[in-house]
Design an enzyme around this catalytic site. Structure first.
Site, short mmCIF file in Angstrom:
data_model
loop_
_atom_site.label_atom_id
_atom_site.label_comp_id
_atom_site.label_asym_id
_atom_site.label_seq_id
_atom_site.Cartn_x
_atom_site.Cartn_y
_atom_site.Cartn_z
N CYS A 2 0.84 -1.17 0.01
CA CYS A 2 0.12 -0.03 0.08
C CYS A 2 1.01 1.33 0.05
CB CYS A 2 -0.99 0.17 1.30
SG CYS A 2 -1.75 -1.44 1.51
N ARG A 28 1.87 1.68 -6.11
CA ARG A 28 1.85 0.76 -4.91
C ARG A 28 0.73 0.11 -4.65
NH1 ARG A 28 6.64 0.65 -1.59
NH2 ARG A 28 5.35 -0.56 -0.03
N TRP A 75 -3.69 -1.52 -1.23
CA TRP A 75 -3.57 -2.78 -2.13
C TRP A 75 -4.24 -3.96 -1.55
CZ3 TRP A 75 -2.73 -4.24 -7.25
CH2 TRP A 75 -2.46 -5.44 -7.65
N ASN A 101 0.96 -0.75 6.09
CA ASN A 101 1.11 -1.53 4.77
C ASN A 101 1.90 -2.67 5.46
OD1 ASN A 101 2.03 -2.51 2.44
ND2 ASN A 101 4.01 -1.25 2.51
N GLY A 102 1.44 -3.93 5.02
CA GLY A 102 1.95 -5.14 5.41
C GLY A 102 0.75 -6.23 5.95
N GLU A 479 9.74 -21.45 -17.99
CA GLU A 479 9.57 -19.93 -17.57
C GLU A 479 10.75 -19.23 -17.93
OE1 GLU A 479 7.15 -18.26 -16.64
OE2 GLU A 479 8.18 -16.65 -15.70
N LYS A 483 10.46 -15.85 -20.33
CA LYS A 483 10.85 -14.48 -20.21
C LYS A 483 11.85 -13.85 -21.22
CE LYS A 483 8.82 -14.48 -17.31
NZ LYS A 483 7.65 -13.75 -17.21
N GLU A 486 9.33 -13.14 -24.28
CA GLU A 486 8.55 -12.11 -24.05
C GLU A 486 9.39 -10.41 -24.19
OE1 GLU A 486 5.34 -12.85 -20.59
OE2 GLU A 486 7.28 -13.05 -20.10
N HIS A 502 13.63 -36.28 -29.08
CA HIS A 502 12.53 -36.49 -29.83
C HIS A 502 11.84 -35.19 -30.72
CE1 HIS A 502 11.82 -40.18 -27.75
NE2 HIS A 502 11.64 -39.71 -26.62
N LYS A 602 -0.35 -6.84 -19.96
CA LYS A 602 -0.15 -7.34 -18.27
C LYS A 602 -1.05 -8.39 -18.05
CE LYS A 602 1.95 -7.79 -14.58
NZ LYS A 602 3.11 -8.50 -14.44
C1 G6P Z 1 -0.45 -12.21 -19.75
C2 G6P Z 1 0.57 -11.69 -18.94
C3 G6P Z 1 1.85 -12.68 -18.52
C4 G6P Z 1 0.55 -13.33 -17.47
C5 G6P Z 1 -0.42 -14.14 -18.19
C6 G6P Z 1 -1.50 -14.81 -17.12
O1 G6P Z 1 0.16 -13.04 -20.82
O2 G6P Z 1 1.67 -10.97 -20.03
O3 G6P Z 1 2.68 -12.21 -17.55
O4 G6P Z 1 1.43 -14.58 -16.74
O5 G6P Z 1 -1.21 -12.98 -18.86
O6 G6P Z 1 -1.97 -13.85 -16.48
P1 G6P Z 1 -2.74 -13.90 -15.22
O7 G6P Z 1 -2.85 -12.77 -14.47
O8 G6P Z 1 -3.66 -14.86 -15.20
O9 G6P Z 1 -1.56 -14.70 -14.23
#
Ligand code: G6P
Length: 607
Positions: A2, A28, A75, A101-102, A479, A483, A486, A502, A602
């Site tokens: 927050c 935040r 938040w 906050n926390g 993963e 990254k 992306e 394979h 996002k």
């Molecule tokens: C989008 C974002 C990713 C995220 C995915 C799933 O592709 O760019 O970073 O992992 O959505 O989003 P979620 O909010 O469901 O984890």
């Protein structure tokens, strides 16, 4: 996470500074806003859910008068965004206003105790126990300072908090444990905020409150007191030279880098799950005939790691599936005995919500792990856990991935305990290791960043990467590849290493870079074999392996060394961090903006 701002000023109205400060902290958190000021010893509190601009105008906050006050942008972590859960929280007669906050870990036991003493609570937050505790202590005539010290010694968990009270209407009390709080001082007064950007328009002279410290602010400055023994601490101020833009990112050039570095903190918060919900979710998991782990993007990779954790620790079979495929593959079989554990940072991903709508229609039980209280997922799930990562601004998920895996690991461990699948010694040992994860991540980030930067330089012109891992490390490899894809747009593949023969092996020729994720553990011997397969065909081998793993080092061209002693099941949380950094540094060297990758969003809220 927050935003907090407080001030005591000579000239002007406190609300002007508070609302400006909150706007600078909106990154935040932004689901509710609240302000309290004192004028002529009268407390005026206005708060509601909504964005700052809306709430400030609807409640005419700028008309509030007073030279001392505090404000909060929320938040949500406990309790949905709503008027009654917005900060400040108060005692019954509104003589004490608190913003926080926390996460207060022991709030439910404190709340029960206060309810027994006749206190009436209005919110579902953990924060509300604080003003009631102060009110209770004030009955014994020890003054506000004495009461603050007593209650702070009872709080467990993380907090940055500020208290305004008509008992001492010219002072603000602040305290910190693990959540950030910065004090500031200028000719016009004294300030506190959760981050430097909020202070910069007024001063560049700041003092970072440390864990276990309380500060008392008045118009002339502040004193800092050690909570444990009440002794005074004298520490010189620091001069900040950041621009406002840099300050918002805490001195980092990009949000992604800031969020990578934030992981030790977000993981510490991620260890403070609400016990009763952890129990509730694991009870549901235990009862289902079949358990699906449903998610998209990075969250799907968390689910892949989760499937190994549930199987290895709790002997629970789960089926990880990408949200967009769920209906096609399981839509006609899912039913009343099915459990759908949905993982979604935003809680709003279209494909994920579609999958759970369908599952609910067929009477399945939907559970959630999300970062966003109040999201659609939290409204439709039978029960959910909040992963406590705080807002993530960079489009590429970093800290939210590691928190999700940590949450799933805790669920798997709780289920293992309830099912009696591990001995007490094994449970205790794993629990200890879980609590070491934030330290391992901290050590890894600080020790590996230079190596990773060099690696990025060496591989800047690469046109292809292959990521391989075995067992739970195949989730890390996937993963790591995501990254890179992306934010650098470099074509790359990721596979479970055993599957590489394979197909993927056909692309290997002299100089193609293969990144191997190879922790010690059950998969170690097999991965050595996979490395040799690639090496003998000319691949350039980069390995992420345990410090001192000579077998891997001998057959690798470059290595990133990781702390010793991490159980293989927990390695995705630690081993992913150098891969996040590698993607980040490659993107920056290529002149790309890692925070805003092309074509990506996002949160994908459309089909
Ligand atoms: C989008 C974002 C990713 C995220 C995915 C799933 O592709 O760019 O970073 O992992 O959505 O989003 P979620 O909010 O469901 O984890």
């Amino acid at each position: 996470m927050c935003g907090i701002f407080g001030c005591i000023i000579r000239e002007g109205q406190a609300v002007k500074l508070i609302t400006d400060g909150l706007k600078r902290l909106e990154y935040r958190g932004y689901d509710s806003v609240g302000v309290a000021v004192i004028n002529n010893n009268q407390m005026d509190i206005r708060k509601d859910k909504g964005r700052i601009e809306e709430v400030v105008s609807e409640l005419s906050i700028l008309e509030m008068e007073g030279k001392i006050g505090l404000g909060h942008t929320r938040w949500a972590t406990h309790g949905a965004p709503a008027y009654e859960n917005a900060h400040p929280h108060t005692d019954e007669i509104e003589s004490i206003a608190v913003i926080h906050n926390g996460v207060i870990e022991n709030y439910s036991e404190l709340k029960d105790e206060l309810i027994d003493k006749g206190h009436i609570f209005r919110s579902r937050t953990d924060t509300e126990v604080i003003p009631h505790l102060i009110e209770e202590e004030m009955k014994s005539d020890i003054g506000l300072q004495g009461a603050m010290l007593r209650i702070l010694r009872r709080l467990r968990g993380s907090y940055a908090l500020v208290v305004l009270s008509t008992h001492e209407p010219d002072k603000l009390y602040c305290a910190r444990n693990e959540s950030p709080l910065v004090l500031g001082i200028s000719g016009n007064g004294t300030y506190c905020a959760s981050d430097v950007p909020a202070l910069l328009p007024y001063t560049n002279q700041v003092n970072y409150l440390r864990n276990g410290e309380m500060a008392i602010l008045d118009i002339d400055g502040f004193s800092i007191i050690k909570i444990s023994d009440g002794s005074e601490i004298v520490r010189p101020n620091t001069e900040i030279t950041w621009s406002p833009e840099m300050a918002e990112k805490q001195g980092y050039i990009h949000f992604m880098l800031k969020e990578i570095h934030e992981q030790p903190t977000s993981l510490r918060d991620g260890l403070r799950l609400q016990e009763r919900y952890l129990d509730l979710l694991t009870q549901f998991l235990d009862r289902g005939k079949e358990v699906f782990l449903v998610a998209a993007g990075t969250s799907y990779h968390s689910c892949l790691a989760g499937a190994y954790l549930f199987s290895k620790l709790a002997r629970l079979t789960t089926f990880p599936v990408v949200s967009s495929e769920f209906m096609e593959i399981y839509g006609s079989t899912v039913g009343i005995d099915s459990i759908i554990l949905t993982v979604s940072q935003s809680g709003e991903t279209y494909d994920t919500l579609k999958a759970i709508d369908h599952a609910r229609m067929r009477a399945a039980t939907v559970l959630g792990v999300t970062n966003t209280v109040g999201s659609t997922l939290t409204r439709v799930a039978r029960a959910y856990l909040i992963q406590q990562s705080g807002p993530e601004i960079g489009v590429a998920a970093t800290k939210t991935f590691t928190s999700q895996v940590l949450v799933l690991a805790q669920m798997a461990l709780r289920l293992a305990k309830n099912r009696g699948k591990l001995s007490q010694d094994e449970l205790d040992e794993f629990e200890i290791k879980l609590h070491l994860v934030p330290d391992w991540v901290e050590e890894t980030i600080s020790k590996s960043e230079d190596t990773v930067k060099k690696l990025a330089k060496n591989h800047l012109d690469e046109s292809l990467f292959l990521f391989l891992g075995r067992g739970i490390s195949s989730a890390t490899a996937l993963e790591g590849r995501l990254k890179l894809l992306e934010i650098t747009y470099i074509p790359s593949l990721a596979y479970p290493a055993g599957e590489s023969k394979h197909g993927p092996i056909s692309i290997i020729e002299e100089g193609v870079t293969c990144i191997f994720v190879c922790p010690r553990g059950e998969t170690h011997n097999h991965i050595l074999g996979s490395i040799m397969e690639m090496k003998s065909r000319g691949a350039n081998i980069v390995s992420v392996c345990e410090e001192g793993d000579e077998e891997v080092k001998r057959i690798s061209d470059e290595v990133i060394e990781m702390p010793r002693g991490i159980p293989e099941e927990l390695t995705p949380i630690v081993y992913i961090t150098p891969l996040q950094l590698l993607a980040y540094h490659l993107a920056v060297l290529k002149g790309l903006d890692p925070d805003k990758p092309r074509n990506l969003a996002k949160s994908v809220t459309v089909p």
